[in-house]
Design a protein around this motif. Structure first.
Motif: not given
Length: 228
Positions: A126-131, A100-109, A136-139
């Motif tokens: 969906q807006d999940t990943l960009p937001i 899931y996208v949520e898991e990807l976002a958590t890992y990258l952060i 998290a101020n990730i480029t």
């Protein structure tokens, strides 16, 4: 209700092996594409360190562009086993994949907050990943590489279950149809959330694949018949 009287609607046309699951179970099947995907010819050069893919559509669009080969030296993160397989079949190195996208976002952060990313997406993403990345101020830079159009169809036949594979597929279906007492089988939680606006009669696949969504549907009705 016996299996032969069960009729299922798939909101996308299935591959022959996927269709066979339902036919082998003696289910009736109606299938139609409720969305249409168009790959965009866009400038896809990037100086970002990593590439992000959350769908097979994004991968297929990128590799349809003439200069895609230069991307193979960049490492990727992705969502979905089939997205990972598609990337690797085309020579990309996938560092990590998630369901899931949520898991990807958590890992990258947690692990890559100081790195830069190119996120390949569609117009209805969906807006999940960009937001999450912004907060998290990730480029990152987002490149829209495909377009999803809704192609609603009026379904005249009564069906017992509906297979949904994306939030946009749900929206397209509801433009011409209603959900009453049908059981809705969803490929994942994001799709399920869109259905749950209309009905709570929702079951989510154990794994976010088309095949598992179909198996959940078959198991549900077989169990229901057993309990009659």
């Amino acid at each position: 209700m016996n299996s032969k009287s069960i009729k299922i609607l798939s909101t996308k046309k299935l591959l022959s092996n996927q269709r066979q699951f339902l036919l082998n179970a003696d289910f009736g099947l109606i299938e139609a594409d409720f969305i249409k995907i168009d790959f965009l010819k866009v400038e896809i050069k990037t100086s970002s360190e990593y590439l992000l893919f959350t769908s097979q559509n994004a991968v297929n669009s990128v590799i349809s562009n003439e200069n895609w080969m230069e991307f193979k030296r960049k490492k990727c993160f992705c969502v979905g086993k089939k997205t990972k397989a598609l990337l690797e079949q085309n020579g990309f190195v996938v560092v990590q994949s998630f369901e899931y996208v949520e898991e990807l976002a958590t890992y990258l952060i947690a692990k890559h907050s100081h790195d830069s990313f190119a996120f390949f997406s569609g117009n209805l993403r969906q807006d999940t990943l960009p937001i999450a990345l912004q907060q998290a101020n990730i480029t990152f830079e987002e490149k829209k590489v495909y377009r999803t159009d809704l192609t609603p169809i009026k379904v005249e036949s009564k069906v017992d279950g509906i297979l949904f594979f994306s939030p946009s597929g749900v929206k397209s279906y509801l433009k011409e149809n209603t959900i009453t007492n049908q059981v809705c089988f969803c490929i994942g939680t994001t799709t399920a959330k869109e259905v749950e606006i209309t009905t709570k009669n929702v079951l989510i696949a154990n794994q976010p694949t088309v095949e598992n969504t179909i198996i959940q549907c078959i198991n549900y009705f077989n169990q229901k018949n057993t309990n009659l």
